[in-house]
Write a protein that holds these residues in place. Structure first.
Motif, PDB file in Angstrom:
ATOM      1  N   ALA A 407      41.925  71.093  73.820  1.00 25.42           N
ATOM      2  CA  ALA A 407      42.517  71.939  75.433  1.00 25.42           C
ATOM      3  C   ALA A 407      42.179  73.708  74.049  1.00 25.42           C
ATOM      4  N   LEU A 408      42.850  73.443  72.959  1.00 23.36           N
ATOM      5  CA  LEU A 408      42.558  74.868  71.891  1.00 23.36           C
ATOM      6  C   LEU A 408      44.199  75.661  72.721  1.00 23.36           C
ATOM      7  N   ASN A 409      44.291  77.060  73.415  1.00 23.78           N
ATOM      8  CA  ASN A 409      45.041  77.295  73.606  1.00 23.78           C
ATOM      9  C   ASN A 409      44.913  78.007  75.355  1.00 23.78           C
ATOM     10  N   GLU A 410      44.691  77.002  76.512  1.00 19.75           N
ATOM     11  CA  GLU A 410      45.073  76.847  77.139  1.00 19.75           C
ATOM     12  C   GLU A 410      45.384  75.506  78.040  1.00 19.75           C
ATOM     13  N   PRO A 411      46.611  75.197  78.759  1.00 18.36           N
ATOM     14  CA  PRO A 411      46.972  74.448  79.075  1.00 18.36           C
ATOM     15  C   PRO A 411      46.569  73.430  79.557  1.00 18.36           C
ATOM     16  N   ALA A 412      46.209  71.557  79.219  1.00 18.78           N
ATOM     17  CA  ALA A 412      45.547  71.050  79.703  1.00 18.78           C
ATOM     18  C   ALA A 412      46.381  69.457  80.206  1.00 18.78           C
ATOM     19  N   ALA A 413      46.770  68.823  81.514  1.00 16.87           N
ATOM     20  CA  ALA A 413      47.542  68.248  81.152  1.00 16.87           C
ATOM     21  C   ALA A 413      46.891  66.530  80.826  1.00 16.87           C
ATOM     22  N   PRO A 414      47.884  65.884  80.856  1.00 18.25           N
ATOM     23  CA  PRO A 414      47.147  64.646  80.418  1.00 18.25           C
ATOM     24  C   PRO A 414      45.767  63.870  80.807  1.00 18.25           C
ATOM     25  N   SER A 415      45.788  63.889  82.344  1.00 13.24           N
ATOM     26  CA  SER A 415      45.237  63.481  82.424  1.00 13.24           C
ATOM     27  C   SER A 415      43.366  64.322  82.921  1.00 13.24           C
ATOM     28  N   THR A 416      43.350  65.217  82.957  1.00 11.14           N
ATOM     29  CA  THR A 416      42.508  66.491  82.388  1.00 11.14           C
ATOM     30  C   THR A 416      41.563  65.442  80.858  1.00 11.14           C
ATOM     31  N   ILE A 417      42.208  65.922  79.695  1.00 14.06           N
ATOM     32  CA  ILE A 417      42.189  65.349  79.108  1.00 14.06           C
ATOM     33  C   ILE A 417      41.412  63.835  79.077  1.00 14.06           C
ATOM     34  N   ASP A 418      41.772  62.861  79.373  1.00 18.71           N
ATOM     35  CA  ASP A 418      41.721  61.336  79.832  1.00 18.71           C
ATOM     36  C   ASP A 418      39.798  62.328  80.360  1.00 18.71           C
ATOM     37  N   ALA A 419      40.264  62.908  81.368  1.00 15.66           N
ATOM     38  CA  ALA A 419      39.114  62.937  82.380  1.00 15.66           C
ATOM     39  C   ALA A 419      37.146  63.614  81.158  1.00 15.66           C
ATOM     40  N   LEU A 420      38.095  64.906  80.529  1.00 15.92           N
ATOM     41  CA  LEU A 420      36.990  64.681  79.625  1.00 15.92           C
ATOM     42  C   LEU A 420      36.416  64.475  78.597  1.00 15.92           C
ATOM     43  N   LEU A 421      37.225  63.621  77.736  1.00 16.54           N
ATOM     44  CA  LEU A 421      37.356  62.540  77.005  1.00 16.54           C
ATOM     45  C   LEU A 421      36.042  61.087  77.796  1.00 16.54           C
ATOM     46  N   ALA A 422      36.451  61.199  78.737  1.00 15.69           N
ATOM     47  CA  ALA A 422      35.237  59.803  79.466  1.00 15.69           C
ATOM     48  C   ALA A 422      34.209  60.223  79.727  1.00 15.69           C
ATOM     49  N   GLN A 423      34.117  62.481  79.895  1.00 13.29           N
ATOM     50  CA  GLN A 423      32.817  62.606  80.319  1.00 13.29           C
ATOM     51  C   GLN A 423      31.654  62.732  79.096  1.00 13.29           C
ATOM     52  N   VAL A 424      32.678  62.795  77.876  1.00  6.65           N
ATOM     53  CA  VAL A 424      31.454  63.046  76.392  1.00  6.65           C
ATOM     54  C   VAL A 424      31.507  61.928  75.865  1.00  6.65           C
ATOM     55  N   HIS A 425      32.459  60.167  77.257  1.00  7.11           N
ATOM     56  CA  HIS A 425      31.894  59.191  76.198  1.00  7.11           C
ATOM     57  C   HIS A 425      33.045  58.431  75.727  1.00  7.11           C
ATOM     58  N   LEU A 426      34.258  59.127  75.061  1.00  9.88           N
ATOM     59  CA  LEU A 426      35.542  59.044  73.918  1.00  9.88           C
ATOM     60  C   LEU A 426      36.676  58.482  74.700  1.00  9.88           C
ATOM     61  N   SER A 427      36.746  57.865  75.664  1.00  7.71           N
ATOM     62  CA  SER A 427      37.897  57.243  76.052  1.00  7.71           C
ATOM     63  C   SER A 427      38.751  56.142  74.996  1.00  7.71           C
TER      64      SER A 427
END
Length: 539
Positions: A407-427
């Protein structure tokens, strides 16, 4: 010294006032000692006991406050030096920072700050106390007999003259210590980085010899510097002892039978307030001058900082153009005859052999290598950093959680982070785990995918990829690369050593480079036809 005092004026003033008051107490101590000696037959008189009690209480209070004032000042100066160092590094551009030696950076931000505090600031404060003692005691002797003061000052002048002659050599010794220490740290870092290769090729003996040579250089530099300081201290001490006994003889000659024993004791005690400070002053001054090169180098760091960064472009970047006969760093030409135009929403792949200038071109476009021949929307001297994400060959991770690294300086909800990790196959990774602890256990492919997840979290329209999929297997590369370059809202410039033919359809142009220049700019079909053998091997 002027910069330190200017930036910490209040702290210095409070510390100096406390030191001067303490020196006045030392004058009171000598006088009180004489009074006690003259009243030994009736030493329990209330007024004398009251004076002794007041002196003890004042000395304790003053000493405690001096400790507080000194430590507070050293704390503020340490903070000032560290902030100045960080500020200087943060305002360098990438090229200027790359010229910095890593061992020098580490040394500067750690041990050199401690050295400045302990070998410069602390002695500097002590010199104020010594100077106050000398001035107050000199006033006393001036009223007692000017000839005694003249004798003390003559010895002081001799001491200062001897030490003055040695100052250049002391400074030279300190510079040699700094160089030797920097070499030693660099050698240790090389040993750490190359340990696996050392073991693989049986280089233990050779590397041990290199470590021994470097450590011996550091040890010898410290020995020479320390020995010269110690020898000079011994000379100063001998001169001080000669001054002390000379003053006793002079006092006995001038005042034999004319002054009370108490007054004589006071005079002898106060002579120490001149002789001892002079000895200590020269010793401290030697260390001040020996450590001065460290402080000067530290304070000069900011002068090496780069010019202010260019202004951010106003509005979205529609086009990036580079039209230059040559790109240089210093006197070295890295690129030549580059004439390219990149448009918003389009996808460009840059291919070519290793060392042909692909990464240099990308760094020039993003502004890491300054060039007035790069134009954004037709204007030079502007920055597009706020609209750009870069995935480079250096996988930058911070000692934060995995989620914070994405996320760096951008706010991100846990659900958003989980979705991003899934997109790059890091779940399978824990978003809350500290990368400080996990960094060594991540594979190269996982590290790259963390960078790619960061791109998705930032939502920036331009994306520069420098071998962003090099550590991934063929199947994963096909899927992830397609996800980034198929997005019509994202503008992509991607460096790829071995293109995935299946994904070439997503690119608008394939730019081929060789020997620091552009050889061709083709659409994917034409490039495949021209590079049939490469296409077959990379399919």
């Amino acid at each position: 010294m002027k910069i330190l005092m200017t930036q910490n004026r209040k702290g210095f003033l409070l510390a100096i006032l406390a030191i001067v008051f303490h020196s006045m107490l030392m004058l009171f101590q000598a006088t009180l000692l004489g009074l006690v000696f003259d009243h030994l037959d009736n030493v329990t008189q209330p007024w004398l006991l009251a004076l002794i009690g007041a002196y003890i209480a004042l000395t304790l209070g003053c000493s405690l406050y001096i400790d507080f004032a000194k430590e507070s000042l050293k704390r503020d100066i340490r903070r000032f030096l560290l902030e100045k160092g960080v500020h200087a590094y943060m305002h360098m551009d990438e090229l200027a920072f790359e010229k910095q030696d890593m061992s020098a950076c580490v040394n500067t931000m750690t041990t050199e700050v401690d050295l400045v505090i302990e070998q410069y600031v602390t002695p500097l404060l002590n010199t104020f106390g010594l100077a106050a003692s000398i001035v107050l005691s000199s006033v006393y002797f001036l009223f007692l007999d000017w000839r005694m003061l003249a004798f003390l000052y003559a010895g002081s002048a001799l001491t200062f003259a001897i030490n003055r002659l040695c100052q250049p050599r002391l400074a030279k010794n300190q510079k040699q210590i700094l160089r030797a220490k920097s070499d030693w740290i660099a050698t240790l870092q090389g040993f750490y980085r190359n340990f696996s290769t050392i073991k693989d090729y049986g280089l233990e003996e050779r590397e041990s010899e290199a470590l021994a040579r470097s450590s011996d250089g550091s040890v010898q530099a410290h020995f020479r510097g320390g020995l010269e300081l110690a020898n000079l201290d011994s000379v100063d001490l001998d001169i001080g002892m000669a001054m002390f006994f000379g003053l006793l003889i002079l006092c006995g000659t001038l005042f034999s039978g004319t002054i009370s024993p108490g007054l004589a004791i006071t005079a002898i005690q106060l002579s120490n307030s001149i002789v001892d400070p002079i000895i200590n002053f020269t010793t401290i001054w030697n260390r001040l001058n020996a450590s001065r090169p460290v402080l000067e180098r530290f304070l000069a760091m900011e002068t090496t900082a780069s010019a202010p960064e260019p202004l951010a472009i106003d509005g979205p970047v529609e086009t990036i153009e580079i039209d230059t006969p040559v790109v240089k760093v210093g006197d070295k030409a890295l690129l030549h005859d580059i004439h390219l135009r990149f448009e918003k929403g389009k996808k460009y792949m840059i291919v070519g052999p290793s060392g042909c200038g692909k990464t240099t071109l990308l760094r020039t476009l993003k502004g890491a290598i300054p060039s007035s021949d790069v134009r954004l929307n037709g204007k030079a001297g502007l920055s597009m950093k706020a609209q750009l994400c870069v995935v480079g060959q250096h996988m930058a991770l911070f000692p934060w959680t995995l989620a914070q690294n994405i996320a760096l300086n951008e706010p991100a909800a846990p659900s958003t982070i989980d979705a991003l990790l899934a997109q790059v196959h890091l779940s399978h990774l824990d978003p809350g785990r500290l990368m400080r602890l996990d960094n060594d256990t991540l594979s190269g492919g996982e590290l790259q995918r963390v960078q790619l997840a960061r791109v998705l979290a930032q939502h920036r329209p331009w994306l520069f990829l420098d071998e962003a999929f090099s550590a991934l297997d063929h199947e994963t590369t096909c899927r992830l690369e397609a996800m980034y370059v198929a997005d019509p809202d994202r503008s992509v410039i991607s460096i790829c050593h071995k293109p995935v033919m299946k994904n070439l359809k997503y690119y608008d142009k394939i730019i081929t480079m060789e020997s620091g220049t552009v050889q061709s700019v083709l659409d994917p079909a034409a490039w495949k036809q021209k590079n049939g053998a490469l296409a077959s091997s990379a399919a």
